[in-house]
Design a protein around this motif. Structure first.
Motif, mmCIF file in Angstrom:
data_model
loop_
_atom_site.group_PDB
_atom_site.id
_atom_site.type_symbol
_atom_site.label_atom_id
_atom_site.label_comp_id
_atom_site.label_asym_id
_atom_site.label_seq_id
_atom_site.Cartn_x
_atom_site.Cartn_y
_atom_site.Cartn_z
ATOM 1 N N ILE A 1 -31.254 -10.611 27.248
ATOM 2 C CA ILE A 1 -32.177 -10.198 28.298
ATOM 3 C C ILE A 1 -32.877 -11.410 28.894
ATOM 4 C CG2 ILE A 1 -34.316 -8.929 28.778
ATOM 5 C CD1 ILE A 1 -33.400 -6.901 26.624
ATOM 6 N N ASP A 2 -33.315 -12.328 28.044
ATOM 7 C CA ASP A 2 -33.962 -13.549 28.525
ATOM 8 C C ASP A 2 -33.020 -14.358 29.411
ATOM 9 O OD1 ASP A 2 -36.246 -12.904 27.139
ATOM 10 O OD2 ASP A 2 -35.830 -14.229 25.440
ATOM 11 N N PHE A 3 -31.756 -14.410 29.023
ATOM 12 C CA PHE A 3 -30.778 -15.185 29.796
ATOM 13 C C PHE A 3 -30.621 -14.625 31.206
ATOM 14 C CE2 PHE A 3 -26.344 -15.525 31.263
ATOM 15 C CZ PHE A 3 -26.256 -16.898 31.422
ATOM 16 N N VAL A 4 -30.386 -13.317 31.337
ATOM 17 C CA VAL A 4 -30.177 -12.745 32.671
ATOM 18 C C VAL A 4 -31.469 -12.744 33.462
ATOM 19 C CG1 VAL A 4 -28.174 -11.383 31.970
ATOM 20 C CG2 VAL A 4 -30.454 -10.338 31.902
ATOM 21 N N SER A 5 -32.616 -12.596 32.798
ATOM 22 C CA SER A 5 -33.900 -12.627 33.499
ATOM 23 C C SER A 5 -34.151 -14.006 34.094
ATOM 24 C CB SER A 5 -35.046 -12.253 32.542
ATOM 25 O OG SER A 5 -34.887 -10.959 32.017
ATOM 26 N N ASP A 6 -33.937 -15.038 33.299
ATOM 27 C CA ASP A 6 -34.151 -16.403 33.771
ATOM 28 C C ASP A 6 -33.172 -16.759 34.891
ATOM 29 O OD1 ASP A 6 -36.146 -16.650 31.904
ATOM 30 O OD2 ASP A 6 -34.956 -17.816 30.477
ATOM 31 N N LEU A 7 -31.917 -16.389 34.715
ATOM 32 C CA LEU A 7 -30.910 -16.733 35.711
ATOM 33 C C LEU A 7 -31.164 -15.993 37.027
ATOM 34 C CD1 LEU A 7 -28.366 -18.559 35.717
ATOM 35 C CD2 LEU A 7 -27.018 -16.499 35.344
ATOM 36 N N GLY A 8 -31.628 -14.747 36.936
ATOM 37 C CA GLY A 8 -31.874 -13.960 38.135
ATOM 38 C C GLY A 8 -33.264 -14.138 38.705
ATOM 39 N N ARG A 9 -34.107 -14.917 38.000
ATOM 40 C CA ARG A 9 -35.493 -15.137 38.420
ATOM 41 C C ARG A 9 -36.210 -13.796 38.594
ATOM 42 N NH1 ARG A 9 -32.725 -18.488 41.806
ATOM 43 N NH2 ARG A 9 -33.435 -17.455 43.718
ATOM 44 N N ILE A 10 -36.077 -12.943 37.576
ATOM 45 C CA ILE A 10 -36.717 -11.638 37.577
ATOM 46 C C ILE A 10 -37.510 -11.483 36.286
ATOM 47 C CG2 ILE A 10 -35.043 -10.502 39.088
ATOM 48 C CD1 ILE A 10 -33.522 -9.529 36.658
ATOM 49 N N ASP A 11 -38.435 -10.510 36.266
ATOM 50 C CA ASP A 11 -39.253 -10.326 35.070
ATOM 51 C C ASP A 11 -38.444 -9.678 33.947
ATOM 52 O OD1 ASP A 11 -39.277 -7.482 35.436
ATOM 53 O OD2 ASP A 11 -40.968 -7.659 36.809
ATOM 54 N N HIS A 12 -39.063 -9.649 32.770
ATOM 55 C CA HIS A 12 -38.353 -9.189 31.577
ATOM 56 C C HIS A 12 -37.948 -7.727 31.696
ATOM 57 C CE1 HIS A 12 -37.833 -8.047 27.283
ATOM 58 N NE2 HIS A 12 -37.395 -9.283 27.162
ATOM 59 N N SER A 13 -38.811 -6.901 32.279
ATOM 60 C CA SER A 13 -38.487 -5.487 32.435
ATOM 61 C C SER A 13 -37.266 -5.299 33.330
ATOM 62 C CB SER A 13 -39.688 -4.738 33.021
ATOM 63 O OG SER A 13 -39.378 -3.380 33.254
ATOM 64 N N SER A 14 -37.223 -6.042 34.434
ATOM 65 C CA SER A 14 -36.075 -5.951 35.338
ATOM 66 C C SER A 14 -34.825 -6.516 34.678
ATOM 67 C CB SER A 14 -36.367 -6.712 36.636
ATOM 68 O OG SER A 14 -37.474 -6.148 37.312
ATOM 69 N N GLY A 15 -34.999 -7.568 33.880
ATOM 70 C CA GLY A 15 -33.859 -8.129 33.154
ATOM 71 C C GLY A 15 -33.300 -7.144 32.146
ATOM 72 N N SER A 16 -34.188 -6.383 31.487
ATOM 73 C CA SER A 16 -33.743 -5.360 30.544
ATOM 74 C C SER A 16 -32.933 -4.287 31.262
ATOM 75 C CB SER A 16 -34.952 -4.709 29.862
ATOM 76 O OG SER A 16 -35.686 -5.654 29.115
ATOM 77 N N ALA A 17 -33.428 -3.873 32.446
ATOM 78 C CA ALA A 17 -32.720 -2.854 33.220
ATOM 79 C C ALA A 17 -31.372 -3.376 33.697
ATOM 80 C CB ALA A 17 -33.574 -2.417 34.414
ATOM 81 N N LEU A 18 -31.340 -4.632 34.131
ATOM 82 C CA LEU A 18 -30.089 -5.228 34.616
ATOM 83 C C LEU A 18 -29.047 -5.281 33.513
ATOM 84 C CD1 LEU A 18 -28.371 -6.718 36.717
ATOM 85 C CD2 LEU A 18 -29.506 -8.848 36.002
ATOM 86 N N LEU A 19 -29.430 -5.770 32.349
ATOM 87 C CA LEU A 19 -28.462 -5.865 31.254
ATOM 88 C C LEU A 19 -28.005 -4.477 30.814
ATOM 89 C CD1 LEU A 19 -26.939 -7.751 29.340
ATOM 90 C CD2 LEU A 19 -28.843 -7.510 27.726
ATOM 91 N N SER A 20 -28.937 -3.536 30.770
ATOM 92 C CA SER A 20 -28.564 -2.162 30.400
ATOM 93 C C SER A 20 -27.553 -1.594 31.381
ATOM 94 C CB SER A 20 -29.815 -1.271 30.377
ATOM 95 O OG SER A 20 -30.734 -1.699 29.400
#
Length: 210
Positions: A134-153
């Protein structure tokens, strides 16, 4: 004659590598220790010289496989030229190549349905490694942790469904819909169309795990 220095570490690495390939393809429950050892070119009896039990192997394999997947996705991101790096990751993750080659891909779709039935030791490791993704996709996408969780899910769920259906056209359609929704999620999470929306390349980069 004694084994050379580092021999045990190398053998342990072969076992974990074999387990990662097997778990990605077949899951944990349907993968036996003898099958893993055979894949590593070793006999079953040598397993307990390296691991206390299968749970320990699963935990270490989970750590290895997530590190491996992040490196694979970072490689896809680094090859992005005319698109945002996070889009390159989405295109690779939700590609027919990744769908059809589970043995080299992300381990999350293979393990997610089984983790709740495993030991607390394994679940704790899985939790930590999931957070790392989640941290990886959040950092790469420049989005917050909640959005990163949704993206990975979204990505993991889409890949699981695309692999589960027998209709190739439906499977391809699920991947395409997942890509579109993943990019829309990123755009909305950033507060607007920050990225230039360019057509998805016809074929994602062909990447393999070393």
């Amino acid at each position: 004659m004694p084994y050379p220095e580092g021999h045990k570490i190398k053998v342990r690495g072969r076992i974990i590598g074999s387990a990662a390939k097997a778990f990605r393809s077949n899951g944990i429950h349907d993968t036996s220790v003898p099958f893993i050892m055979k894949g590593a070119g070793l006999t079953h009896g040598g397993f307990y010289s390296h691991f206390d039990n299968k749970d320990q192997l699963v935990s270490e394999t989970c750590r290895y496989a997530i590190k491996d997947t992040i490196a694979l996705l970072q490689k896809a991101a680094d090859q992005a030229v005319e698109e945002p790096k996070i889009h390159a990751v989405i295109h690779f993750y939700l590609s027919p190549h990744h769908r059809d080659h589970a043995e080299i891909g992300c381990i999350l779709p293979a393990l997610s349905g089984e983790i709740s039935r495993l030991s607390e030791e394994v679940r704790q490791v899985f939790n930590l490694e999931l957070q790392r993704m989640i941290d990886f996709v959040s950092d790469l996408g420049r989005i917050d942790h909640s959005s990163g969780s949704a993206l990975l899910s979204l990505m993991v769920g889409t890949l699981m469904l695309a692999r589960s259906v027998s209709d190739p056209q439906l499977s391809d359609g699920l991947l395409e819909a997942g890509k579109q929704q993943a990019k829309e999620l990123i755009k909305n999470s950033q507060g607007g169309p920050t990225f230039d929306q360019k057509p998805c390349p016809g074929n994602p980069p062909h990447l393999e795990v070393n």
